[in-house]
Design an enzyme around this catalytic site. Structure first.
Site, short mmCIF file in Angstrom:
data_model
loop_
_atom_site.label_atom_id
_atom_site.label_comp_id
_atom_site.label_asym_id
_atom_site.label_seq_id
_atom_site.Cartn_x
_atom_site.Cartn_y
_atom_site.Cartn_z
N ASN A 9 -5.56 -12.19 -12.83
CA ASN A 9 -5.00 -10.93 -12.50
C ASN A 9 -4.41 -10.55 -14.62
OD1 ASN A 9 -2.75 -8.84 -12.85
ND2 ASN A 9 -1.25 -9.98 -11.92
N LYS A 11 -3.09 -8.22 -15.71
CA LYS A 11 -1.53 -7.44 -15.84
C LYS A 11 -1.91 -6.44 -16.88
CE LYS A 11 0.32 -11.54 -14.29
NZ LYS A 11 2.04 -12.46 -13.86
N HIS A 94 1.85 -7.21 -5.93
CA HIS A 94 2.16 -8.52 -6.94
C HIS A 94 4.21 -8.09 -6.60
CE1 HIS A 94 3.02 -10.79 -10.42
NE2 HIS A 94 1.41 -11.33 -10.39
N GLU A 96 5.55 -8.45 -9.85
CA GLU A 96 6.38 -7.34 -10.94
C GLU A 96 5.88 -5.74 -10.32
OE1 GLU A 96 3.05 -9.27 -13.12
OE2 GLU A 96 3.87 -10.13 -13.27
N GLU A 166 2.58 -16.50 -4.31
CA GLU A 166 2.51 -16.75 -5.84
C GLU A 166 4.63 -17.02 -5.58
OE1 GLU A 166 -0.28 -14.70 -9.20
OE2 GLU A 166 1.50 -13.10 -8.22
N GLY A 172 4.70 -16.98 -15.01
CA GLY A 172 5.16 -16.59 -16.04
C GLY A 172 5.93 -17.77 -17.29
N SER A 211 1.96 -19.92 -13.00
CA SER A 211 1.13 -20.52 -14.18
C SER A 211 0.13 -21.76 -13.47
CB SER A 211 3.18 -21.62 -14.75
OG SER A 211 3.34 -20.46 -14.87
P1 13P Z 1 0.82 -16.49 -14.80
O1 13P Z 1 -0.39 -17.61 -14.31
O2 13P Z 1 0.47 -16.33 -15.86
O3 13P Z 1 2.26 -17.09 -14.25
O4 13P Z 1 0.77 -15.48 -13.66
C1 13P Z 1 0.67 -15.52 -12.41
C2 13P Z 1 0.44 -14.42 -11.72
O5 13P Z 1 1.86 -13.22 -11.77
C3 13P Z 1 -0.98 -13.82 -10.98
O6 13P Z 1 -1.00 -12.69 -10.28
#
Ligand code: 13P
Length: 247
Positions: A9, A11, A94, A96, A166, A172, A211
């Site tokens: 992903n 982003k 997601h 976010e 997640e 992150g 992560s």
């Molecule tokens: P990270 O791997 O940067 O923690 O992000 C995970 C994520 O949100 C994947 O959709």
């Protein structure tokens, strides 16, 4: 047997030219992968991504889609447009998007239903916030999100769905759930799917995300119920992502 699926992903990272570069670098590094490989660039990079991935084992996913076919929905993206670009997967719900773009369990469900109706494969994200983890209600949260996302989904469509667990506190942050914690929660998600669809729940692929990287992928992927990963930061460099893909 569930085929492992590792998805990146991206982003809101990478321009179209950077997308072409990253996919071109990635292609030879993941060509022999056992896992299914997916990259999810921003919507405006999907066309470039599809072209760059041509002839490879890299499938393309979008990061969002709207639940109406077409019409006066400024800024939104239709399933038909994604399909025309050769997109196969779409991330839905997601954390976010739930946090910054007002996605709710209800809109997630509508998007899942529309995507399936049109022939896109949803990657549905669920996961608890830190406070919820601290209250010991992780299972309740993921069970609720899972069941609400799947409302109205037919049993035949279950094999076309991927769920990504997640934990929001792990995204992150460099913090990961322990492999045992992640596996237990994913088991709980599978159990919730089973309460709706019986043994079909054994077919649904459930990823871990948060992560996940080259250093922890093999341990996570070694767990009984973890069928893949949804990778953020570590998917932005070809060498890093390839290590996760080839865990
Ligand atoms: P990270 O791997 O940067 O923690 O992000 C995970 C994520 O949100 C994947 O959709």
């Amino acid at each position: 047997m569930r085929r492992p699926i590792i998805a990146g992903n991206w982003k809101m990272n990478k321009t179209p030219s950077e997308t072409i570069k990253l996919i071109s670098e990635l292609k030879p590094l993941v060509a022999g992968a056992n896992a299914q490989v997916v990259v999810c660039p921003t919507s405006v990079c999907l066309f470039a991504a599809k072209g760059a991935a041509e002839g490879s084992n890299i499938a393309i996913g979008a990061q969002n889609v709207f639940f109406e076919d077409a019409g006066a929905y400024t800024g939104e993206i239709s399933c038909d447009s994604l399909l025309e670009l050769g997109v196969e997967f779409v991330i839905i719900g997601h954390s976010e998007r739930r946090q910054y773009f007002a996605e709710t369990d209800e809109t997630v469900n509508k998007k899942v239903l529309k995507a399936l109706q049109k022939g896109l494969k949803p990657i549905i994200c669920v996961g608890e916030h830190l406070k919820e983890k601290e209250h010991g209600i992780t299972n309740e949260i993921v069970r609720m999100q899972t069941k609400l996302a799947l409302e109205g989904v037919l049993a035949n469509d279950i094999e076309n769905i991927v769920i990504a667990y997640e934990p929001v506190w792990a995204i992150g942050t460099g913090l990961t759930a322990t492999s045992q914690e992640a596996n237990n929660t994913i088991r709980e998600i599978r159990k919730a799917v089973g309460e709706l669809y019986g043994e079909k729940a054994e077919d649904i692929r459930i990823q871990y995300g948060g992560s996940m990287n080259a250093g922890n992928a093999s341990e996570l992927m070694g767990m009984s119920d973890i069928d893949g990963g949804l990778i953020g930061g570590a998917s932005l460099k070809a060498a890093d992502f390839a290590k996760v893909v080839n865990y």
